[in-house]
Design an enzyme around this catalytic site. Structure first.
Site, PDB file in Angstrom:
ATOM      1  N   GLU A 153       0.999  -1.504   0.102  1.00  0.00           N
ATOM      2  CA  GLU A 153       0.011  -0.053   0.155  1.00  0.00           C
ATOM      3  C   GLU A 153       0.861   1.400  -0.131  1.00  0.00           C
ATOM      4  OE1 GLU A 153      -3.820  -1.401   2.113  1.00  0.00           O
ATOM      5  OE2 GLU A 153      -2.331  -0.455   3.874  1.00  0.00           O
ATOM      6  N   GLU A 306      -6.179  -8.494  -0.695  1.00  0.00           N
ATOM      7  CA  GLU A 306      -6.448  -7.640   0.527  1.00  0.00           C
ATOM      8  C   GLU A 306      -7.832  -8.405   0.894  1.00  0.00           C
ATOM      9  OE1 GLU A 306      -5.880  -5.318   3.585  1.00  0.00           O
ATOM     10  OE2 GLU A 306      -3.334  -6.135   2.707  1.00  0.00           O
TER      11      GLU A 306
END
Length: 650
Positions: A153, A306
């Site tokens: 991220e 995710e």
């Protein structure tokens, strides 16, 4: 060039983040056994393991990881091996304080959480590169490793002196000279002119509003410097394993980096998606992220890196996710192009900041409704091999540009209530309600294959972007533009006349004054509905049709040929009618006609996914002889689809 197909090999990959360093080794064998029972094909290992892999500077502890990979391989579970560079160990910050990020007000952010690194730091890059090089050399040939995941991220920002020096170099490459920089930044305003490169700094805390062009360039720089970090690690991996695909993960509506640029450097795109179970429009939010992930990757299959098996831990109130919603979110991702479905994480953490984040294997153990739902999902995904590699067809495009996002939401604009995610969700939701699948495109993309192109907002529109939109409309395409589009050039300088002259001629309008709305809405005449968020004093040129006006007669929705302009954000029902009507006029049709609200139908390759996101059963004309892949049954011509249920039809 490697791709996700090198890892999938005709299967939908299924699994999640696995963080075995949090557990004693005697737990690992149980994990592998339960993974196989759940149908897990792949796990991501090592995302936050830097301190375990390098407990002291230059010391390597790879033995535990090799034992783990051997165990997973013996158990038939493959590995997406991660580089752990998103979370440096405490010793790095203590020995090299320059690796720690500094905020705009000069505050140093310390270790004790994650992402405590300065992307410009030479020391950070040196230690990260050395560890990644050794990790790749050690495990590149391990039979369990089928792909690599770099960092996590991406998004850290730093304003330190080392960043300032690297920023100056980036600006020299972009603007060439100080004169070029001063012109692009409009530094004549407020006596900001730079006579030396030494006075050029990252935007830091200041008495009042910072220079917006400088802020925009810094956002571009931050994205580019993070991309340098990614490609450096990617290239180290490729030296040792050129045939294994490499990725990193974005989030839905990820503002931190230009995802178009990142995706071009990845072998496939990955997405983290966490729609709120309490949000009645969660399916819209999820589908937006899925369509963006597919689109920035050029339409290629992508990975859901995710998702949550239940509740997350970071909302003010973390609602539990019903099992049927878990299944539906996963199938929605496959429908919109995902060839891999992973969760965060496999086993719930007993300590640390995310100990209340759900997992595939919850604290209460395997004999739980949540884990049973995970196992059932694994079995169903195992039946969807024919979806792998399938393309998702879309006749509608939505223009999305990250520099526009960064420019639009700065302070000092007519309204701080105008935010790009809100506009994207409104327009995407209107098209979703009309059962239309969309691609997202760059402003300079080839638009000719689309029957309709929509522009929720393109405040920052450089010359190539404007020329591209005008050429598309001139070629007979249907173009729908939202308010405050074409106002500024690529340096965030307002265009002469307040809107690019080429767009004014195309749309047949000229905004004379921006009149943002507050919380109130304004009723419209000519069309049943209301204006929200924004309005304009709009002059309409001859030949332009006014479809809706404010109560005082001010035009709010106009059409000139096949080009429409929305000088407001219409209420959801009206926006749906407007975009649906424009799409129908352009020849765009849903995959299934007459679907109830809340039910989506998406075609991927030779399969049609029909997903019921409502809590009520619905009857749908499926067509005679439709084979339902998940159950193996033949559907009658008129069949009932249960609440939160799905069909995959061949």
């Amino acid at each position: 060039m490697p791709s996700l197909a090198d890892a999938t090999r005709g299967r939908i990959l299924f699994g999640g983040d696995y963080n075995p360093e949090q557990w004693p080794e005697e737990t690992w064998a149980e994990d592998v056994r339960l993974m196989k029972e759940a149908g897990v094909t792949t796990v991501t290992v090592g995302v936050f393991s830097w301190a375990r892999l390098e407990p002291a500077p230059g010391k390597r502890d790879f033995g535990w990881l090799r034992r783990l990979l051997d165990l997973l391989h013996t158990g038939g579970v493959e590995v997406c091996l991660a580089t752990p560079t998103a979370s440096p160990p405490p010793w790095l910050g203590r020995l090299h304080p320059g690796t720690l990020p500094v905020t705009a007000d000069g505050t140093t952010l310390w270790w004790g959480s994650r992402n405590q690194y300065c992307p410009s730091s030479a020391d950070y890059r040196r230690y990260a590169g050395a560890l990644v090089a050794d990790l790749a050399a050690e495990f590149a040939d391990h039979p369990a490793v089928v792909m690599w995941h770099v960092n996590n991220e991406y998004g850290p920002v730093c304003h330190c002196e080392e960043t300032a020096e690297r920023f100056r170099g980036w600006l020299r490459d972009r603007h060439r000279t100080l004169e070029g920089l001063n012109s692009a930044w409009g530094t004549a305003f407020w006596s900001q002119g730079h006579g030396s490169w030494e006075t050029v700094i990252p935007p830091r805390s200041a008495p009042y509003l910072p220079n917006p062009a400088a802020v925009l360039d810094f956002r571009r720089f931050c994205s580019d410097v993070l991309l340098e970090c990614f490609t450096a690690e990617r290239d180290l991996i490729r030296l040792h394993r050129p045939d294994a695909p490499v990725t990193t993960n974005f989030m839905t509506l990820h503002p931190h980096v230009d995802c178009w640029s990142f995706a071009a450097a990845e072998d496939f795109v990955s997405l983290d998606s966490y729609p709120d179970p309490a949000d009645p429009r969660a399916a819209v939010y999820a589908s937006l992220g899925q369509d963006v992930a597919r689109s920035v990757g050029g339409g290629r299959p992508w990975m859901l890196m995710e998702m949550a098996a239940g509740a997350v831990n970071w909302r003010p109130v973390n609602r539990a996710k019903p099992a049927e919603r878990l299944r539906l979110e996963a199938l929605q991702s496959v429908a919109r192009g995902a060839d891999a479905i992973h969760f965060f994480q496999w086993r719930a953490s007993r300590s640390g900041a995310e100990k209340f984040h759900s997992a595939m294997l919850p604290h209460a153990g395997p004999d739980t409704p949540q884990h049973r739902a995970v196992r059932e999902l694994g079995r169903e995904l195992g039946r969807l091999g024919e979806a792998v590699g399938g393309e998702v067809a879309a006749d509608v495009a939505v223009v999305l540009d990250w520099p526009n996002w960064w420019a639009l939401e700065q302070r000092g604009r007519p309204s701080e209530r105008v935010e790009l995610p809100e506009l994207l969700l409104a327009w995407h939701g209107a098209l979703w309600d009309e059962h239309l699948t969309v691609d997202y495109v760059r402003p300079d993309a080839d638009l000719r294959r689309y029957r309709m192109v929509t522009v929720p907002n393109l405040y920052l529109a450089d010359d190539p972007a404007v020329a591209n939109l005008v050429a598309y409309a001139a070629g007979g395409g249907t173009l729908v533009c939202g308010f405050l589009t074409g106002v500024a050039d690529g340096n965030d300088t307002v265009r002469e006349g307040g809107m690019d002259a080429r767009l004014r001629a195309l749309l047949g309008v000229h905004p004379l004054e921006w009149r943002p709305l507050g919380e109130e809405s304004a009723p419209l005449t000519g069309l049943d509905g209301a204006a929200t968020l924004w309005s304009e004093a709009l002059r309409v040129e001859a030949g332009t049709e006014v479809l809706a006006r404010l109560a005082d007669g001010t035009p709010a929705v106009t059409r000139r040929g096949r080009a429409c302009y929305l000088a407001t954000l219409p209420d959801p029902a009206l926006l749906r009618r407007l975009l649906g009507g424009a799409a129908a006029a352009a020849g765009v049709r849903p995959e299934v006609e007459g679907l109830p609200d809340g039910v989506e139908a998406v075609r991927r390759g030779g399969l049609l996914f029909v997903l019921n996101h409502t809590g009520a059963a619905v009857r749908i004309a499926s067509g005679a002889g439709r084979h339902e892949v998940l159950t193996g049954r033949e559907l009658p011509p008129d069949a009932e689809l249960g609440p939160y249920d799905a069909w995959v039809l061949r």
